[in-house]
Scaffold this active site. Structure first.
Site, short mmCIF file in Angstrom:
data_model
loop_
_atom_site.label_atom_id
_atom_site.label_comp_id
_atom_site.label_asym_id
_atom_site.label_seq_id
_atom_site.Cartn_x
_atom_site.Cartn_y
_atom_site.Cartn_z
CG LEU A 227 -1.70 -0.82 0.94
CD1 LEU A 227 -2.43 -1.11 2.44
CD2 LEU A 227 -2.95 -1.38 -0.09
CG HIS B 297 5.62 -11.81 7.07
ND1 HIS B 297 5.06 -11.66 5.63
CD2 HIS B 297 6.33 -12.54 7.45
CE1 HIS B 297 6.46 -12.02 4.67
NE2 HIS B 297 6.94 -12.53 6.13
CD GLU C 73 -0.27 -17.80 9.45
OE1 GLU C 73 -0.52 -16.39 8.18
OE2 GLU C 73 0.84 -17.96 8.48
C1 GAR Z 1 -0.86 -16.50 4.77
O1 GAR Z 1 -0.09 -17.25 5.49
C2 GAR Z 1 -0.59 -14.95 5.48
O2 GAR Z 1 0.00 -14.32 6.72
C3 GAR Z 1 0.94 -14.63 4.46
O3 GAR Z 1 -0.47 -14.50 3.19
C4 GAR Z 1 -0.73 -16.11 4.12
C5 GAR Z 1 -3.01 -15.99 3.57
O4 GAR Z 1 -3.28 -17.37 3.68
N1 GAR Z 1 0.62 -13.27 4.00
C6 GAR Z 1 1.91 -13.00 3.54
O5 GAR Z 1 2.83 -13.87 3.76
C7 GAR Z 1 2.47 -11.11 3.38
N2 GAR Z 1 3.59 -10.92 2.80
P1 GAR Z 1 -4.31 -16.84 3.82
O6 GAR Z 1 -4.78 -16.09 2.14
O7 GAR Z 1 -5.15 -18.78 3.52
O8 GAR Z 1 -5.15 -16.40 4.72
#
Ligand code: GAR
Length: 209
Positions: free
Chosen positions: A93, A109, A174
């Protein structure tokens, strides 16, 4: 209850974890809409099936990054979110966008930031011989996967782990960490001030896992 808009680019499992948490009566926030930069993001259909408003803004439909963000900002204005959660939104962004919602945009992340921002996080953690990995929820500032930390959870990296093994182990955490972090922000117990995280320590310890 705070109004939350979730930004996704993919499957949206973190978005679904937030929606599930928001379904609890004592949760301090509602997920009012999901926005994606990909029309075919798997998470969009999942959100729509749950009756959540969805919007997609495909970058190539706009002449510039500014025009793309302006369109998103204009929709956001009508949604009047208190908090924006980036959940696998794979686009940086601009400062203009971030300033419009200063201290109110958070991101997850899948690493222990500031280690391994950006792409191929898990591969880089394995290649570095890390014995711990994890996830970070943080306030969004201008840099990619930067900004003051709200909450982190660590998991072990086990001998022989593949990227998929490690990603799956981190993803489980997460899904717990993001709702916890959103609750803290929505309740005003954690906030960004001058580029740093301020914590209301009344009853709060640093290890929230
Ligand atoms: C997750 O692991 C998130 O932490 C990562 O993308 C994935 C999305 O999974 N984000 C990044 O890498 C940001 N730099 P999801 O669509 O199943 O939530």
């Amino acid at each position: 209850r705070k109004r939350v808009v979730v930004f996704i680019s993919g499957g949206g499992s973190n978005m679904l974890a937030l929606v599930k948490a928001a379904g609890e009566p004592d949760f301090p926030a509602d997920i009012v809409a999901v926005i994606s930069d990909k029309a075919d993001a798997g998470g969009l259909a999942k959100a729509a099936a749950l009756g959540i408003a969805t919007f997609s803004f495909v970058r190539k439909d706009y002449a510039s990054k500014d025009a793309h963000e302006a369109a998103i900002l204009s929709t956001l204005e009508s949604l009047s979110p208190d908090i924006i959660c980036l959940a696998g939104y794979m686009r940086l962004l601009s400062a203009t966008f971030i300033n419009a919602y200063e201290g109110r945009i958070i991101n997850i992340h899948p690493s222990l930031l500031p280690l391994f921002p950006g792409l191929h996080t898990h591969q880089r953690a394995i290649d570095a011989g890390m014995t711990q990995a994890g996830c970070t929820v943080h306030f969004v500032t201008e840099g990619m996967d930067e900004g003051p930390v709200i909450l982190q959870t660590a998991v072990p990296v086990l001998p022989g782990d593949t990227v998929d093994d490690l990603a799956a182990r981190v993803l489980v955490e997460e899904h717990k960490a993001y709702p916890k972090a959103l609750r803290l922000v929505a309740e005003g117990k954690v906030r960004m001030n001058g580029g740093r995280t301020l914590r209301d320590e009344g009853g709060l310890t640093r290890d929230l896992s």
